[in-house]
Design an enzyme around this catalytic site. Structure first.
Site, PDB file in Angstrom:
ATOM      1  CB  SER A 261     -31.699  15.113 -40.609  1.00  0.00           C
ATOM      2  OG  SER A 261     -32.594  14.028 -40.514  1.00  0.00           O
TER       3      SER A 261
ATOM      4  CE1 TYR B 290     -33.486  17.276 -35.687  1.00  0.00           C
ATOM      5  CE2 TYR B 290     -34.585  16.003 -37.393  1.00  0.00           C
ATOM      6  CZ  TYR B 290     -33.464  16.254 -36.614  1.00  0.00           C
ATOM      7  OH  TYR B 290     -32.329  15.487 -36.779  1.00  0.00           O
TER       8      TYR B 290
HETATM    9  N1  LIG Z   1     -29.517  10.029 -34.432  1.00  0.00           N
HETATM   10  C1  LIG Z   1     -30.186  10.173 -35.574  1.00  0.00           C
HETATM   11  O1  LIG Z   1     -30.992   9.305 -35.964  1.00  0.00           O
HETATM   12  C2  LIG Z   1     -29.963  11.376 -36.434  1.00  0.00           C
HETATM   13  C3  LIG Z   1     -30.412  11.325 -37.761  1.00  0.00           C
HETATM   14  C4  LIG Z   1     -30.221  12.431 -38.575  1.00  0.00           C
HETATM   15  C5  LIG Z   1     -29.587  13.553 -38.086  1.00  0.00           C
HETATM   16  N2  LIG Z   1     -29.177  13.582 -36.795  1.00  0.00           N
HETATM   17  C6  LIG Z   1     -28.517  14.801 -36.327  1.00  0.00           C
HETATM   18  O2  LIG Z   1     -27.227  14.445 -35.886  1.00  0.00           O
HETATM   19  C7  LIG Z   1     -26.782  15.398 -34.921  1.00  0.00           C
HETATM   20  C8  LIG Z   1     -26.214  14.638 -33.732  1.00  0.00           C
HETATM   21  O3  LIG Z   1     -27.249  13.884 -33.148  1.00  0.00           O
HETATM   22  P1  LIG Z   1     -26.949  12.527 -32.358  1.00  0.00           P
HETATM   23  O4  LIG Z   1     -27.700  11.462 -33.016  1.00  0.00           O
HETATM   24  O5  LIG Z   1     -25.501  12.394 -32.158  1.00  0.00           O
HETATM   25  O6  LIG Z   1     -27.701  12.859 -30.986  1.00  0.00           O
HETATM   26  P2  LIG Z   1     -27.186  12.805 -29.478  1.00  0.00           P
HETATM   27  O7  LIG Z   1     -26.447  11.548 -29.222  1.00  0.00           O
HETATM   28  O8  LIG Z   1     -28.392  13.103 -28.643  1.00  0.00           O
HETATM   29  O9  LIG Z   1     -26.164  14.015 -29.414  1.00  0.00           O
HETATM   30  C9  LIG Z   1     -26.625  15.342 -29.443  1.00  0.00           C
HETATM   31  C10 LIG Z   1     -25.487  16.242 -29.024  1.00  0.00           C
HETATM   32  O10 LIG Z   1     -25.940  17.599 -29.081  1.00  0.00           O
HETATM   33  C11 LIG Z   1     -25.544  18.244 -27.879  1.00  0.00           C
HETATM   34  N3  LIG Z   1     -26.449  19.346 -27.549  1.00  0.00           N
HETATM   35  C12 LIG Z   1     -27.798  19.278 -27.381  1.00  0.00           C
HETATM   36  N4  LIG Z   1     -28.270  20.475 -27.015  1.00  0.00           N
HETATM   37  C13 LIG Z   1     -27.200  21.326 -26.965  1.00  0.00           C
HETATM   38  C14 LIG Z   1     -27.033  22.692 -26.645  1.00  0.00           C
HETATM   39  N5  LIG Z   1     -28.076  23.458 -26.295  1.00  0.00           N
HETATM   40  N6  LIG Z   1     -25.789  23.218 -26.688  1.00  0.00           N
HETATM   41  C15 LIG Z   1     -24.727  22.453 -27.017  1.00  0.00           C
HETATM   42  N7  LIG Z   1     -24.811  21.162 -27.341  1.00  0.00           N
HETATM   43  C16 LIG Z   1     -26.031  20.602 -27.312  1.00  0.00           C
HETATM   44  C17 LIG Z   1     -25.615  17.132 -26.821  1.00  0.00           C
HETATM   45  O11 LIG Z   1     -24.761  17.430 -25.726  1.00  0.00           O
HETATM   46  P3  LIG Z   1     -25.216  18.024 -24.309  1.00  0.00           P
HETATM   47  O12 LIG Z   1     -26.534  17.419 -23.948  1.00  0.00           O
HETATM   48  O13 LIG Z   1     -24.088  17.612 -23.417  1.00  0.00           O
HETATM   49  O14 LIG Z   1     -25.275  19.498 -24.501  1.00  0.00           O
HETATM   50  C18 LIG Z   1     -25.037  15.970 -27.601  1.00  0.00           C
HETATM   51  O15 LIG Z   1     -23.632  16.002 -27.552  1.00  0.00           O
HETATM   52  C19 LIG Z   1     -27.984  16.268 -34.588  1.00  0.00           C
HETATM   53  O16 LIG Z   1     -27.869  17.488 -35.274  1.00  0.00           O
HETATM   54  C20 LIG Z   1     -29.156  15.471 -35.131  1.00  0.00           C
HETATM   55  O17 LIG Z   1     -30.218  16.312 -35.503  1.00  0.00           O
HETATM   56  C21 LIG Z   1     -29.339  12.521 -35.965  1.00  0.00           C
END
Ligand SMILES: NC(=O)c1ccc[n+]([C@@H]2O[C@H](COP(=O)([O-])OP(=O)(O)OC[C@H]3O[C@@H](n4cnc5c(N)ncnc54)[C@H](OP(=O)(O)O)[C@@H]3O)[C@@H](O)[C@H]2O)c1
Length: 293
Positions: free
Chosen positions: A166, A179
């Site tokens: 990120s 984080y």
């Molecule tokens: N969205 C943003 O603005 C942003 C920006 C920079 C980086 N990121 C990074 O991008 C990645 C994906 O985030 P996203 O935006 O796609 O968020 P999201 O839509 O909330 O997806 C998060 C995913 O992680 C899974 N997860 C959470 N806890 C888990 C656990 N204990 N075991 C297995 N799976 C787990 C969730 O599935 P379940 O709940 O079904 O387990 C979900 O599939 C993350 O690493 C986040 O830090 C996001």
């Protein structure tokens, strides 16, 4: 260091079916493992990779979501999609995931570490167990899965590790400290791996998105994003297509999105800490106040 090299804007030139030598071509005995595939960026990786002909293994806790996505992708593309629900904060469940992948009889040719969540409040006002869970998911699980699947990739001189970090990893963020520290870890881990893997046929790519509209904001409820204009956001599809393009070009790191997005975030990596901390403290005022209540 000079290792921050972003992709050029746009996704033209990426063909739908032909993988470059850096992104292994889809193979009938192989699978692309995607963590966090039940939502957001992980689910989009699944859609795009399935569209390019890869067989997939989808991982997250919500098995119903994974099954629904698997049916959608199998119907649309005809490729095999396995679902292996697991809580990746648990070492035992990661062992179970590995056993499931072995039982599926396919080698891992691409690993996308996307599962994650963020805590947005002061450290003192946060929950100890939740902080630990965050480190286990964002740091421990990434190291564990990369350590498991890298050696067989090296044996075949083919494979791609994609580690979703990120822009939060570019500087410490008070009010989001564990984080941002975890994402700084993923970035350093992924980039040092990329150097170690130079010339081996296996790549490691760190993905550094700014805000992306996903369920991430429902889970962590960050307040700072409301202060970031939409022009600096990036869609999940753009994150994925820019990332795959970066892998194909052998980039170690990618900030997905337009030139404007990259111009906004890239300098924070090299700006002196005392300046970024002044901005970060202001940006995170809401999160910090949350911890005090
Ligand atoms: N969205 C943003 O603005 C942003 C920006 C920079 C980086 N990121 C990074 O991008 C990645 C994906 O985030 P996203 O935006 O796609 O968020 P999201 O839509 O909330 O997806 C998060 C995913 O992680 C899974 N997860 C959470 N806890 C888990 C656990 N204990 N075991 C297995 N799976 C787990 C969730 O599935 P379940 O709940 O079904 O387990 C979900 O599939 C993350 O690493 C986040 O830090 C996001």
């Amino acid at each position: 260091m000079g290792s921050l090299r972003a992709t050029s804007s746009g996704v033209s030139g990426v063909t739908a079916t032909k993988a470059s030598p850096r992104l292994p071509a889809p193979a009938s005995d192989a699978t692309a493992v995607i963590t966090g595939a039940s939502s957001g960026i992980g689910a989009e990786f699944a859609r795009v990779l399935a569209g390019r002909g890869y067989s997939l293994t989808l991982v997250a806790r919500r098995g119903d979501r994974l099954k629904a996505l698997a049916s959608e992708l199998e119907r649309a593309n005809g490729n095999r999609v396995d679902c292996l629900p697991a809580d990746l904060t648990s070492a035992e469940e990661r062992d179970g995931l590995h056993a499931g992948i072995l039982a599926g009889g396919r080698r891992v040719q691409i690993l996308v570490n996307s599962a994650g969540f963020g805590i947005y409040r002061s450290f003192a006002g946060s929950d100890r167990m939740r902080e630990l869970e965050q480190v286990r998911l964002l740091v421990e699980a990434v190291v564990d899965l990369n350590a498991r699947y890298l050696p067989p990739m090296l044996q075949r001189a083919s494979g791609a590790l994609i580690n979703v970090a990120s822009t939060a990893g570019f500087q410490p963020l008070p009010g989001n400290g564990t984080y941002s520290a975890s994402k700084a870890f993923v970035l350093a881990h992924s980039e040092s791996l990329a150097e170690e893997l130079r010339g081996t046929g296996v790549t490691s790519t760190a993905v550094c998105p700014g805000p992306v509209p996903t369920e991430f904001f429902d889970t962590g409820e960050p307040l700072l994003v409301h202060r970031i204009p939409r022009i600096f956001w990036c869609s999940p599809n753009r994150v994925v297509t820019d990332t795959l393009r970066a892998v194909e070009r052998g980039r170690q790191t990618v900030i997905p999105g337009s030139r404007v997005v990259r111009a906004f975030y890239a300098p924070t990596r090299t700006t002196p800490r005392r300046w970024t901390m002044i901005v970060a403290r202001r940006l995170m005022a809401g999160e910090l106040a949350r911890g005090e209540s």
